[in-house]
Design a protein around this motif. Structure first.
Motif, PDB file in Angstrom:
ATOM      1  N   ILE A 128       0.855  -1.186   0.000  1.00 48.68           N
ATOM      2  CA  ILE A 128       0.000   0.000   0.000  1.00 48.68           C
ATOM      3  C   ILE A 128       0.893   1.238   0.000  1.00 48.68           C
ATOM      4  O   ILE A 128       2.086   1.147   0.248  1.00 48.68           O
ATOM      5  CB  ILE A 128      -0.959   0.029   1.215  1.00 48.68           C
ATOM      6  CG1 ILE A 128      -0.178   0.036   2.535  1.00 48.68           C
ATOM      7  CG2 ILE A 128      -1.930  -1.144   1.168  1.00 48.68           C
ATOM      8  CD1 ILE A 128      -1.042   0.177   3.784  1.00 48.68           C
ATOM      9  N   THR A 129       0.289   2.384  -0.250  1.00 50.61           N
ATOM     10  CA  THR A 129       1.062   3.620  -0.228  1.00 50.61           C
ATOM     11  C   THR A 129       1.291   4.052   1.216  1.00 50.61           C
ATOM     12  O   THR A 129       0.562   3.648   2.125  1.00 50.61           O
ATOM     13  CB  THR A 129       0.330   4.750  -0.960  1.00 50.61           C
ATOM     14  OG1 THR A 129      -0.886   5.053  -0.260  1.00 50.61           O
ATOM     15  CG2 THR A 129       0.021   4.369  -2.398  1.00 50.61           C
ATOM     16  N   THR A 130       2.295   4.890   1.412  1.00 47.49           N
ATOM     17  CA  THR A 130       2.572   5.429   2.747  1.00 47.49           C
ATOM     18  C   THR A 130       1.382   6.243   3.226  1.00 47.49           C
ATOM     19  O   THR A 130       1.025   6.198   4.401  1.00 47.49           O
ATOM     20  CB  THR A 130       3.844   6.302   2.712  1.00 47.49           C
ATOM     21  OG1 THR A 130       4.913   5.507   2.215  1.00 47.49           O
ATOM     22  CG2 THR A 130       4.201   6.810   4.094  1.00 47.49           C
ATOM     23  N   ASN A 131       0.753   6.958   2.317  1.00 49.06           N
ATOM     24  CA  ASN A 131      -0.422   7.757   2.660  1.00 49.06           C
ATOM     25  C   ASN A 131      -1.543   6.850   3.174  1.00 49.06           C
ATOM     26  O   ASN A 131      -2.179   7.144   4.184  1.00 49.06           O
ATOM     27  CB  ASN A 131      -0.878   8.548   1.432  1.00 49.06           C
ATOM     28  CG  ASN A 131      -1.606   9.804   1.795  1.00 49.06           C
ATOM     29  OD1 ASN A 131      -1.486  10.303   2.896  1.00 49.06           O
ATOM     30  ND2 ASN A 131      -2.349  10.314   0.836  1.00 49.06           N
ATOM     31  N   ASN A 132      -1.776   5.733   2.483  1.00 45.75           N
ATOM     32  CA  ASN A 132      -2.814   4.788   2.909  1.00 45.75           C
ATOM     33  C   ASN A 132      -2.461   4.210   4.275  1.00 45.75           C
ATOM     34  O   ASN A 132      -3.319   4.060   5.142  1.00 45.75           O
ATOM     35  CB  ASN A 132      -2.949   3.673   1.868  1.00 45.75           C
ATOM     36  CG  ASN A 132      -4.097   2.749   2.148  1.00 45.75           C
ATOM     37  OD1 ASN A 132      -4.164   2.131   3.209  1.00 45.75           O
ATOM     38  ND2 ASN A 132      -5.007   2.644   1.191  1.00 45.75           N
ATOM     39  N   LEU A 133      -1.190   3.905   4.488  1.00 40.92           N
ATOM     40  CA  LEU A 133      -0.761   3.374   5.781  1.00 40.92           C
ATOM     41  C   LEU A 133      -1.024   4.387   6.889  1.00 40.92           C
ATOM     42  O   LEU A 133      -1.506   4.041   7.964  1.00 40.92           O
ATOM     43  CB  LEU A 133       0.724   3.011   5.751  1.00 40.92           C
ATOM     44  CG  LEU A 133       1.210   2.382   7.063  1.00 40.92           C
ATOM     45  CD1 LEU A 133       1.935   1.087   6.770  1.00 40.92           C
ATOM     46  CD2 LEU A 133       2.099   3.331   7.814  1.00 40.92           C
ATOM     47  N   ASN A 134      -0.741   5.660   6.627  1.00 41.91           N
ATOM     48  CA  ASN A 134      -0.977   6.690   7.633  1.00 41.91           C
ATOM     49  C   ASN A 134      -2.459   6.849   7.949  1.00 41.91           C
ATOM     50  O   ASN A 134      -2.825   7.105   9.097  1.00 41.91           O
ATOM     51  CB  ASN A 134      -0.363   8.015   7.191  1.00 41.91           C
ATOM     52  CG  ASN A 134       1.143   7.994   7.279  1.00 41.91           C
ATOM     53  OD1 ASN A 134       1.717   7.292   8.092  1.00 41.91           O
ATOM     54  ND2 ASN A 134       1.801   8.747   6.417  1.00 41.91           N
ATOM     55  N   VAL A 135      -3.315   6.675   6.948  1.00 48.63           N
ATOM     56  CA  VAL A 135      -4.759   6.721   7.186  1.00 48.63           C
ATOM     57  C   VAL A 135      -5.169   5.549   8.075  1.00 48.63           C
ATOM     58  O   VAL A 135      -5.909   5.725   9.055  1.00 48.63           O
ATOM     59  CB  VAL A 135      -5.540   6.698   5.854  1.00 48.63           C
ATOM     60  CG1 VAL A 135      -7.015   6.472   6.085  1.00 48.63           C
ATOM     61  CG2 VAL A 135      -5.304   7.999   5.087  1.00 48.63           C
ATOM     62  N   ARG A 136      -4.680   4.359   7.757  1.00 52.60           N
ATOM     63  CA  ARG A 136      -4.984   3.186   8.590  1.00 52.60           C
ATOM     64  C   ARG A 136      -4.473   3.385  10.016  1.00 52.60           C
ATOM     65  O   ARG A 136      -5.143   3.021  10.982  1.00 52.60           O
ATOM     66  CB  ARG A 136      -4.347   1.926   8.011  1.00 52.60           C
ATOM     67  CG  ARG A 136      -5.029   1.397   6.800  1.00 52.60           C
ATOM     68  CD  ARG A 136      -4.411   0.079   6.395  1.00 52.60           C
ATOM     69  NE  ARG A 136      -4.913  -0.352   5.108  1.00 52.60           N
ATOM     70  CZ  ARG A 136      -4.543  -1.476   4.527  1.00 52.60           C
ATOM     71  NH1 ARG A 136      -3.668  -2.273   5.104  1.00 52.60           N
ATOM     72  NH2 ARG A 136      -5.030  -1.804   3.358  1.00 52.60           N
TER      73      ARG A 136
END
Length: 184
Positions: free
Chosen positions: A145-153
């Motif tokens: 996943i993208t880093t952005n998606n990881l930060n959202v999670r």
């Protein structure tokens, strides 16, 4: 669709820009202390200008038009640098004030029991990033996943865990779970 005439005109404008390259670079260097940064700004601005030559109203003013592009690029670069420095400084201050192992002992430990009650992907975020201190970029790559998606999670995982702690611990959670007195 471009015509042969417009291609010839664009080529002439590009040649004019490249003809003044040294003067443009001197202009940028007078406003930017780092030579490599000045080169980057000039290069990026040339690419931007060559891609938008069709927006130029008066071909006789191509040099003045390009100087304005350079001014805007310098201002944008300085704004980004200022913003980045602000957040780096803020992060450094936060890192200094992070809890120590001694302070961590006084924090409510109920969350350990609550982590398994989270959604699987949220449980993984808490365990890997918050407790395991995994690097977000590396974990994102491992998860595909993208880093952005990881930060959202990660944000959602923290929010869900916080909600569970507040439900379970009540007054202790309202006090920030410091010097925990709850019996959970």
């Amino acid at each position: 669709m471009t015509t042969p005439t417009s291609n010839a005109a664009n080529a002439a404008l590009e040649a004019t820009l490249l003809e003044h390259r040294d003067a443009f670079l001197g202009f940028v260097r007078s406003r930017v202390s780092d030579a490599q940064t000045a080169e980057d700004i000039l290069h990026d601005s040339l690419i931007r200008a060559m891609g938008s030559l069709d927006q130029l109203d008066d071909e006789a003013k191509v040099v003045a038009w390009f100087y304005q592009i350079l001014r805007n690029a310098i201002i944008d670069r300085q704004r980004r640098r200022t913003t980045r420095e602000k957040y780096v400084d803020q992060y450094a201050r936060e890192a200094e004030s992070r809890e120590t192992p001694a302070a961590r002992k006084n924090v409510c430990q109920c969350f350990h029991k609550l982590i398994p009650t989270l959604k699987d992907e949220y449980q993984e975020m808490i365990e890997a990033v918050e407790l395991g201190e995994a690097e977000t970029e590396q974990l994102a790559a491992e998860l595909g996943i993208t880093t952005n998606n990881l930060n959202v999670r990660r944000h959602r995982a923290r929010k869900q865990l916080k909600g569970r702690i507040e439900e379970t611990c009540g007054a202790c959670a309202a006090a920030g779970c410091l010097d925990c007195t709850c019996s959970h």
